[in-house]
Design an enzyme around this catalytic site. Structure first.
Site, PDB file in Angstrom:
ATOM      1  N   PHE A 146       0.857  -1.184   0.000  1.00 54.85           N
ATOM      2  CA  PHE A 146       0.000   0.000   0.000  1.00 54.85           C
ATOM      3  C   PHE A 146       0.890   1.229   0.000  1.00 54.85           C
ATOM      4  CE2 PHE A 146      -2.410   3.527   1.657  1.00 54.85           C
ATOM      5  CZ  PHE A 146      -3.573   3.435   0.924  1.00 54.85           C
ATOM      6  N   ASP A 233       9.506   3.177   1.650  1.00 55.04           N
ATOM      7  CA  ASP A 233       8.300   3.956   1.934  1.00 55.04           C
ATOM      8  C   ASP A 233       8.050   3.893   3.433  1.00 55.04           C
ATOM      9  OD1 ASP A 233       5.799   5.018   2.334  1.00 55.04           O
ATOM     10  OD2 ASP A 233       4.812   3.897   0.735  1.00 55.04           O
ATOM     11  N   LYS A 274       2.872  11.775   6.746  1.00 54.83           N
ATOM     12  CA  LYS A 274       2.098  11.596   7.975  1.00 54.83           C
ATOM     13  C   LYS A 274       2.689  12.327   9.180  1.00 54.83           C
ATOM     14  CE  LYS A 274      -0.096   7.246   6.545  1.00 54.83           C
ATOM     15  NZ  LYS A 274      -1.394   7.809   6.197  1.00 54.83           N
TER      16      LYS A 274
END
Length: 425
Positions: A146, A233, A274
């Site tokens: 994801f 990531d 984030k």
């Protein structure tokens, strides 16, 4: 009065349902306040937040230092675009580059944007530095990944909900099994045009799948052997979430005892988002050393809001909070405690198969199939008992509280979770 207040909650839900696109399926709770590890709904009920906006709120809700940096800068200068310099961006780029141990930073806004940026950097590097013929570059990715939901990213997703009916899809990706070094080695040896390997150090959305202890270290070594960029990531796993500054460890700021037995891998390209802003503002970034980042020239890539003064001020404050409050160390200690306490319950449980994770990124696997509603119903019951969490992939519940949580609060949350699970045994 209670009836009127209850209607206000329902009213908010009805407004979203009527006027908003139905691209999310939220739990039936309407929040209007947050502080530290807690959030409150419009009726005034307090909850422990055990999702942290998918690890964006690592520093806790409305951290005063981060909010102070945001409001102060917002009263001075909010946006110039990159047509002009501003006095905050350079400070942020220097601070973050040194913080994570890289030469340069390319600022963006969201995690998906940062992933797209990394893919572009990787391809351009492949053509201009590695010598791959233009339009021939391949990037290896992992099954059940994801990385976002843009058109390019869903092209290498195998989630049918995110992917179906959004084609035609972008070519140039090779998909292999996660945590399978042999599959990576075969892909590298059989494809001369591989430019990079994009990987999550822990697959969060897939259900907090933690790879083998040596996976990242050996994957990086394979990439180096084949002159391929190792792209991490860390949008969800970074910024202290897993008990280290980065899940790849890299130039980690944690104490040695926290990092013993874990890989020490510096990515060629690092993707962050984030918690880079503590959840106060959209901030993301791609970091790399000069020999990679130099391929980006004026006009190649950009964003009107990327690197704006507010984002820069917020990100510096957010990273200072992680460092000064030792959030990585706290996440390591509390994560060990969380899994230990839940394992005591799981020993005699019929409803939970296991708990897994690192630091304060954890998940429990419910003893039911992915098509069942058991995990959803457990999350609804958790809400009623004062704790907010969300299922992923049907039968998995992810637990990721703010990293400012203390031991007493964590044990109270474990008690809420075990009490709730008993209702379903």
């Amino acid at each position: 009065m209670a009836i009127l207040e209850k209607k206000s909650s329902q009213h908010s839900i009805e407004l979203e349902d009527k006027y908003g696109a139905h691209n999310y399926h939220p739990l039936p709770v309407v929040l209007n306040k947050g502080e530290g590890v807690y959030v409150w709904d419009v009726e005034g009920k307090k909850y422990y937040d055990f999702l942290s906006a998918y690890s964006a709120v690592n520093q806790g809700h409305c951290h005063p230092k981060i909010v102070g940096a945001m409001t102060s800068q917002a009263q001075t200068l909010t946006l110039t675009s990159r047509a002009f310099y501003n006095d905050k961006l350079g400070e942020y780029e220097k601070f973050a580059s040194e913080y994570f141990g890289f030469d340069k930073l390319l600022p963006m806004n969201t995690g998906a944007e940062a992933v797209e940026t990394a893919l572009k950097i990787c391809r351009k590097w492949a053509y201009e530095e590695k010598g791959i013929f233009e339009n021939e570059a391949q990037i290896i990715v992992c099954e059940n990944n994801f990385h976002g939901r843009t058109t390019t990213i869903i092209s290498f997703s195998n989630d049918p909900v995110a992917r179906k009916n959004f084609g035609p899809y972008t070519a140039g990706f090779i998909k292999i099994e996660y945590d399978n070094l042999n599959a990576l080695e075969v892909a590298l040896e059989n494809n001369a045009n591989v430019a990079g390997f994009l990987v999550e150090p822990i697959q969060g959305e897939a259900g907090v799948y933690v790879p083998s202890d040596d996976y990242l270290e050996k994957a990086k070594a394979l990439c180096k052997k084949h002159n391929v960029l190792f792209i991490a990531d860390e949008v969800q796993t970074g910024i202290a979430r897993t008990g280290r500054l980065l899940a790849t460890c890299g130039d980690c700021s944690c104490s040695d005892k926290n990092c013993s037995g874990t890989p020490n891998v510096k990515p060629d390209v690092l993707i962050l988002g984030k918690a880079l802003s503590g959840g106060a503002y959209p901030v993301s970034a791609v970091l790399a050393d000069d020999h990679i980042m130099k391929v980006i020239k004026p006009g190649n890539h950009g964003s009107t809001f990327g690197g704006n003064p507010v984002a820069a001020a917020v990100a510096i404050a957010a990273l200072e909070v992680v460092r000064d409050e030792k959030l990585a160390e706290n996440a390591f200690v509390l994560g060990e405690l969380f899994r230990s306490e839940l394992n005591k319950y799981i020993e005699g449980s019929k409803i939970v198969n296991l708990v897994r994770g690192k630091g304060l990124l954890n998940a429990i696997v419910i003893n039911d199939d992915e098509e069942s509603e058991t995990a959803w119903n457990i999350c609804v019951a958790l809400k009623e008992n004062g704790l907010l969490a969300k299922p992923t992939h049907g039968n998995i519940i992810r637990f990721a509280p703010p990293l400012v949580m203390n031991k007493e609060q964590l044990l109270e949350c474990v008690a809420i979770i075990t009490k709730t699970l008993k209702e379903f045994e």
